[in-house]
Design a protein around this motif. Sequence first.
Motif, PDB file in Angstrom:
ATOM      1  N   ILE A  53      41.356  30.208  37.935  1.00  0.00           N
ATOM      2  CA  ILE A  53      41.056  31.147  39.038  1.00  0.00           C
ATOM      3  C   ILE A  53      39.969  32.512  37.838  1.00  0.00           C
ATOM      4  O   ILE A  53      39.052  32.494  39.293  1.00  0.00           O
ATOM      5  N   ALA A  54      40.110  32.381  36.863  1.00  0.00           N
ATOM      6  CA  ALA A  54      39.268  33.390  36.495  1.00  0.00           C
ATOM      7  C   ALA A  54      37.963  32.784  36.470  1.00  0.00           C
ATOM      8  O   ALA A  54      36.683  33.726  36.350  1.00  0.00           O
ATOM      9  N   GLU A  63      35.927  31.836  38.611  1.00  0.00           N
ATOM     10  CA  GLU A  63      34.885  32.381  39.268  1.00  0.00           C
ATOM     11  C   GLU A  63      35.033  34.151  39.379  1.00  0.00           C
ATOM     12  O   GLU A  63      34.016  34.486  38.990  1.00  0.00           O
ATOM     13  N   GLU A  64      35.543  34.540  39.265  1.00  0.00           N
ATOM     14  CA  GLU A  64      35.008  36.119  38.742  1.00  0.00           C
ATOM     15  C   GLU A  64      34.422  36.102  37.878  1.00  0.00           C
ATOM     16  O   GLU A  64      33.405  37.080  37.987  1.00  0.00           O
ATOM     17  N   PHE A  65      34.358  35.534  36.881  1.00  0.00           N
ATOM     18  CA  PHE A  65      33.618  36.160  35.605  1.00  0.00           C
ATOM     19  C   PHE A  65      32.353  34.658  35.097  1.00  0.00           C
ATOM     20  O   PHE A  65      31.465  34.616  34.763  1.00  0.00           O
ATOM     21  N   HIS A  66      32.551  33.805  37.123  1.00  0.00           N
ATOM     22  CA  HIS A  66      31.030  33.012  36.787  1.00  0.00           C
ATOM     23  C   HIS A  66      30.776  32.106  35.794  1.00  0.00           C
ATOM     24  O   HIS A  66      29.554  31.640  35.145  1.00  0.00           O
ATOM     25  N   PRO A 115      37.751  43.822  31.628  1.00  0.00           N
ATOM     26  CA  PRO A 115      36.861  43.575  32.554  1.00  0.00           C
ATOM     27  C   PRO A 115      35.625  42.827  32.152  1.00  0.00           C
ATOM     28  O   PRO A 115      35.046  42.830  32.733  1.00  0.00           O
ATOM     29  N   SER A 116      36.133  42.021  30.700  1.00  0.00           N
ATOM     30  CA  SER A 116      34.721  40.987  30.647  1.00  0.00           C
ATOM     31  C   SER A 116      35.759  39.865  30.084  1.00  0.00           C
ATOM     32  O   SER A 116      36.381  40.099  29.357  1.00  0.00           O
ATOM     33  N   GLY A 132      47.068  37.032  40.876  1.00  0.00           N
ATOM     34  CA  GLY A 132      46.456  37.333  40.322  1.00  0.00           C
ATOM     35  C   GLY A 132      46.734  37.004  38.666  1.00  0.00           C
ATOM     36  O   GLY A 132      47.548  37.482  38.304  1.00  0.00           O
ATOM     37  N   TRP A 133      45.295  36.343  37.677  1.00  0.00           N
ATOM     38  CA  TRP A 133      45.812  35.960  36.841  1.00  0.00           C
ATOM     39  C   TRP A 133      45.775  37.081  35.823  1.00  0.00           C
ATOM     40  O   TRP A 133      46.736  36.714  35.171  1.00  0.00           O
ATOM     41  N   ARG A 134      45.507  38.441  36.099  1.00  0.00           N
ATOM     42  CA  ARG A 134      45.315  39.696  34.973  1.00  0.00           C
ATOM     43  C   ARG A 134      47.233  39.720  34.885  1.00  0.00           C
ATOM     44  O   ARG A 134      47.634  40.257  33.882  1.00  0.00           O
TER      45      ARG A 134
END
Length: 482
Positions: free
Chosen positions: A56-57, A59-62, A120-121, A186-188
């Motif tokens: 999942i992550a 996609e969030e972090f490309h 957030p990185s 969500g993964w977080r």
Amino acid sequence: MGLRRTTSDRVEWRKDHKQYPQNWPSYRKFHDTAIIVFLEFYTTIISTTGPSAATIAMEEFHLSRVVALVAFTFMQVYQIGQAIGGLLTPPFSESFGRRKPYLYSCAAFSIGALITGVVPSVAGVFIGRFISGFASSVPSVVIAGSIEDLYAGTHRVWMILVWNSSTTLGLIIGPIYGTYMADAIGWRWIHYTSAMVTAMTFLVLLTIRESRPTKLLSDKLGQLEKQYHEKLEPRSDPDALQNGRALAKLVFLRPARLAVTEPIVIIVASLSATAWGLVYLFTESLTVVYSLYGWTETTTSLAFIAIGLGIPISILPRIWEVHMISHKTRHNQKLAPEDKIYGFVIAAPMLAVGLWLFSWTIPPCVHTHWAVSMVGLVFIGFAANEFAYTLNGYLADSYTIYASSGLATLAFLRALVSGIMPLFAYPMFSGLGGNVAGSILAAVATIFCLTPFLFLKYGKILRERSKFAKYSAEVNEQHGDG
């Protein structure tokens, strides 16, 4: 105070005294054991949530799939985090006690999990997972020592089985837990909740006692020396660290020597790493396999339940082991390390059978009901659990006073292999197909079937030719621990 002075003017424990850890009340031993086993169980769960979060992550972090897996799995528990921790932790545990490593590692794990979830990185993921991974290595290599401190005989057999089985169960629950939590909230939140759980566990860990007998002996001698102003010489401790040079030798040089010169260490570490790595490989490959049955990505994680069903089978070899220990004790016969690996004799062919059965009951070449392939996974689950139990024990029994260095080598290699497995599992199973990819693994496992008989036939000879194993046996004989 539970101490006595020997004829050579040394001070050591009276092993029948109530303050000696193995004689503590049952409720106290159960309390401490339950907490540290839970810590290992929970951190192991989080260790196998990496691929679920990465999916999942990325996609969030490309990120590409491989880079995401490196960030969430490879960097966290294995080649860097847990591998380094596995090398550094054992000597500190043997020299400075058990309690502090548990406390420090639990706090560090909580902080690392919080960093992973909050920052957030992708840099925060790398840093946080590294910290948590390093910390997670501590209970995995210290608990065996704690159980040895607290239990003897058949009680030790069952407690090690409970610990080992809970760890294997944690590996299996992790992908299911991670997949459903990441999909739902969500993964977080995998890392937010793990930070909270380990923070609470840290508070509970404050209630456990130090159990390392040599550490307790040293503390008692310090009290007596202050009270009577007399220097007392304790029983020699092979794991004591006199200076920084001794520490470097114990942490780096001794495990390295064992890893390249000791056939027993090389074979045991290779076998254990491969069996353990299979579970991590399945965190990626089962998704490919069961998606061909039309399962969703979350549902494919439920295939791990079949692996978990193999864990209770390990009770059967332990019943035989307890019977054998009792028989030899009644007849005043000495136990050899090879006496305790008969479970491995069963597990090695079970692993091969399980992999062959799994490989040729799944698409794309074979179309059977999905439940048929699950039988193979049950066999694999039993084998993976039994490999971990018997091989760790065999290594510890063979090297005794050098067990921490041998287990450090095993932990490093197991961490390295387990971290690499998910990286090529997805392209291997999607590119070659489950039948061919699984057959490659099954062929390797078939070769492993020869190793139990090598240990039974040549294990004693290898131990007698080993400088480390031979000296360990002599020390144990001298101190009455053999």
